[in-house]
Design a protein around this motif. Structure first.
Motif, PDB file in Angstrom:
ATOM      1  N   ARG A   1       0.818  -1.214   0.000  1.00  0.00           N
ATOM      2  CA  ARG A   1       0.000   0.000   0.000  1.00  0.00           C
ATOM      3  C   ARG A   1       0.854   1.266   0.000  1.00  0.00           C
ATOM      4  N   LYS A   2       1.934   1.252   0.776  1.00  0.00           N
ATOM      5  CA  LYS A   2       2.712   2.479   0.967  1.00  0.00           C
ATOM      6  C   LYS A   2       3.460   2.892  -0.299  1.00  0.00           C
ATOM      7  N   LYS A   3       4.069   1.953  -1.004  1.00  0.00           N
ATOM      8  CA  LYS A   3       4.825   2.285  -2.210  1.00  0.00           C
ATOM      9  C   LYS A   3       3.920   2.874  -3.288  1.00  0.00           C
ATOM     10  N   LEU A   4       2.751   2.280  -3.463  1.00  0.00           N
ATOM     11  CA  LEU A   4       1.844   2.782  -4.494  1.00  0.00           C
ATOM     12  C   LEU A   4       1.316   4.161  -4.136  1.00  0.00           C
ATOM     13  N   PHE A   5       1.154   4.417  -2.844  1.00  0.00           N
ATOM     14  CA  PHE A   5       0.695   5.733  -2.392  1.00  0.00           C
ATOM     15  C   PHE A   5       1.653   6.819  -2.877  1.00  0.00           C
ATOM     16  N   LEU A   6       2.954   6.566  -2.792  1.00  0.00           N
ATOM     17  CA  LEU A   6       3.960   7.533  -3.229  1.00  0.00           C
ATOM     18  C   LEU A   6       3.929   7.716  -4.746  1.00  0.00           C
ATOM     19  N   VAL A   7       3.786   6.626  -5.473  1.00  0.00           N
ATOM     20  CA  VAL A   7       3.713   6.702  -6.936  1.00  0.00           C
ATOM     21  C   VAL A   7       2.512   7.535  -7.373  1.00  0.00           C
ATOM     22  N   ASN A   8       1.361   7.312  -6.738  1.00  0.00           N
ATOM     23  CA  ASN A   8       0.151   8.062  -7.086  1.00  0.00           C
ATOM     24  C   ASN A   8       0.323   9.552  -6.832  1.00  0.00           C
ATOM     25  N   LEU A   9       0.921   9.912  -5.696  1.00  0.00           N
ATOM     26  CA  LEU A   9       1.153  11.326  -5.384  1.00  0.00           C
ATOM     27  C   LEU A   9       2.036  11.981  -6.443  1.00  0.00           C
ATOM     28  N   SER A  10       3.060  11.270  -6.888  1.00  0.00           N
ATOM     29  CA  SER A  10       3.978  11.817  -7.892  1.00  0.00           C
ATOM     30  C   SER A  10       3.257  12.050  -9.220  1.00  0.00           C
ATOM     31  N   LEU A  11       2.404  11.113  -9.616  1.00  0.00           N
ATOM     32  CA  LEU A  11       1.648  11.262 -10.855  1.00  0.00           C
ATOM     33  C   LEU A  11       0.637  12.403 -10.757  1.00  0.00           C
ATOM     34  N   PHE A  12       0.028  12.563  -9.588  1.00  0.00           N
ATOM     35  CA  PHE A  12      -0.910  13.672  -9.382  1.00  0.00           C
ATOM     36  C   PHE A  12      -0.197  15.008  -9.596  1.00  0.00           C
ATOM     37  N   LEU A  13       0.974  15.142  -9.020  1.00  0.00           N
ATOM     38  CA  LEU A  13       1.719  16.399  -9.106  1.00  0.00           C
ATOM     39  C   LEU A  13       2.105  16.707 -10.555  1.00  0.00           C
ATOM     40  N   PHE A  14       2.627  15.717 -11.258  1.00  0.00           N
ATOM     41  CA  PHE A  14       3.062  15.913 -12.640  1.00  0.00           C
ATOM     42  C   PHE A  14       1.883  16.266 -13.545  1.00  0.00           C
ATOM     43  N   SER A  15       0.791  15.526 -13.436  1.00  0.00           N
ATOM     44  CA  SER A  15      -0.361  15.753 -14.314  1.00  0.00           C
ATOM     45  C   SER A  15      -1.023  17.096 -14.040  1.00  0.00           C
TER      46      SER A  15
END
Length: 416
Positions: free
Chosen positions: A75-89
């Motif tokens: 759960r934790k690793k994917l949470f970080l990936v999602n945050l990064s994609l949110f910021l970029f998009s």
């Protein structure tokens, strides 16, 4: 051993709800700003559906992808990936100069929005106690309302201040950077789910679906989650998404005043989004779903009639009824699926349910503008009401109460 830590659970629940708020900011940014984008980028009704549906289409794909990844990597690793994609998009959407760029980056934004749903509900179900996790999970629609109100209040402030339409819609994507930064700052304190860490096997979508089919309890609950998700998704993907467009297009009062009407219509979602979860311990999830579909059905029928007979003065009231009902019928959809699935497959189970919810929404968003350009927006709205009627039927014939279910811990449900 008690796997639930009360203090840690409260912190995690707040983090997850803030993450849901970011999801909803992404889902509703385009429909809330569609009138400005249409005028700034000069595209017509058909392209409006494409741009509006781009985020939801990405969310549908992201749901399946995120469901698999959260079960595999945690759960934790994917949470970080999602945050990064949110910021970029968010940044790239604001920099878009044409409809192709905007649709592309909104599609990209949808991927973490869908992926995050699977991840967030895994965290909620695996860190909150049975009976409480249903309540926390049901605040999803309250987060949606707060996101919608945030976007529209931002619009009013900018319009009154004299900013251009181009500036208004571009900055609407950038305001989500604030909660994203807050979650980045809290990431190091976020623990991994102990339930996920205790899983000894990795399951595929195929294996999960086979287990689901062979378990009548899981099969019945999943059928409800998928079917009601289709019904509620069509509601959201048509009427809910196009409420701002309807009000602004018909020019009921004026640009700022119309936006204040939109705020008033969606403000009803605050009590609806708050009261619904509080009712669950007494009413259960089944009655909440039924009440919600009944209200949304009534709201859609009367809104359609008001549009057909040009009685626009009653539209805000009928829209409020719909918004309240859609909040309630939406709350049990993901919760029910997440509750009855074990940690080894929970991400994939939620991913499938959210995909089944998002994909019809994506199709209806794309088709609805075309449909109302052919048969009129009033008749189109009444056609959408059939989805609510379907939700009523499914809730009564398929769903069985599961509030308090703790089978992922003790292997036996409390519901009947």
């Amino acid at each position: 051993m008690n796997i639930y830590n009360a203090m840690a659970g409260r912190t995690i629940s707040k983090v997850m709800l803030l993450s849901l708020f970011i999801d909803e900011l992404n889902i509703f940014a385009v429909p809330m700003m569609s009138i400005f984008m249409e005028q700034s980028l000069h595209f017509g009704t058909a392209f409006l559906g494409i741009v509006t549906g781009a985020t939801v289409g990405g969310a549908a794909i992201g749901s399946l992808l995120g469901g698999k990844l959260t079960d595999y990597f945690g759960r934790k690793k994917l949470f970080l990936v999602n945050l990064s994609l949110f910021l970029f998009s968010a940044i790239m959407s604001a920099l878009s100069s044409n409809i192709a760029m905007l649709a592309s980056f909104r599609f990209l934004a949808g991927i973490p929005a869908g992926s995050d749903i699977a991840n967030v509900y895994c965290y909620i179900m695996e860190t909150q106690k049975p009976g409480n996790r249903e309540i926390i999970g049901a605040y999803n629609t309250l987060m949606a309302t707060l996101a919608i109100l945030t976007l529209n209040i931002w619009v009013v402030i900018l319009l009154v201040s004299g900013f251009s339409e181009n500036f208004v819609w571009k900055t609407s994507f950038l305001i989500q950077i604030i909660p994203i930064i807050i979650l980045f700052s809290l990431y190091s304190k976020l623990p991994e789910s102990s339930m996920w860490k205790s899983v000894n096997e990795k399951t595929t979508y195929r294996r999960f679906l086979k287990k689901l089919w062979n378990n009548s309890f899981l099969r019945r609950t999943s059928l409800y989650s998928w079917s009601s998700g289709i019904a509620s998704g069509i509601e959201v993907g048509t009427f809910a998404f196009f409420i701002p467009y309807i009000i602004l297009k018909f020019g009921i009062t004026g640009m700022v005043h119309d936006r204040l009407i939109i705020i008033a219509v969606y403000f009803i979602g605050i009590p609806a989004g708050y009261i619904g979860p509080k009712m669950i311990p007494k009413t259960g999830l089944r009655k909440l779903s039924y009440y919600g579909f009944m209200l949304s059905f009534a709201g859609l029928i009367f809104s359609g009639l008001a549009l057909i007979f040009n009685v626009y003065i009653v539209l805000p009231a009928t829209m409020m009824v719909f918004v309240w009902g859609n909040h309630w019928n939406n709350q049990p959809i993901i919760i029910s699926q997440a509750l009855v699935t074990n940690a080894e497959s929970r991400g994939k189970a939620v991913g499938i349910s959210n995909f089944v919810y998002q994909f019809p929404s994506f199709l209806s968003i794309t088709v609805f503008p075309i449909m109302f350009s052919i048969i009129g927006i009033g008749l189109s709205t009444i056609v959408v009401a059939m989805a609510s009627l379907f939700g009523i039927i499914i809730t009564f014939t398929v769903f069985r109460e599961i509030y308090g279910y703790d089978g992922d811990i003790y292997k036996t449900p409390h519901g009947n």
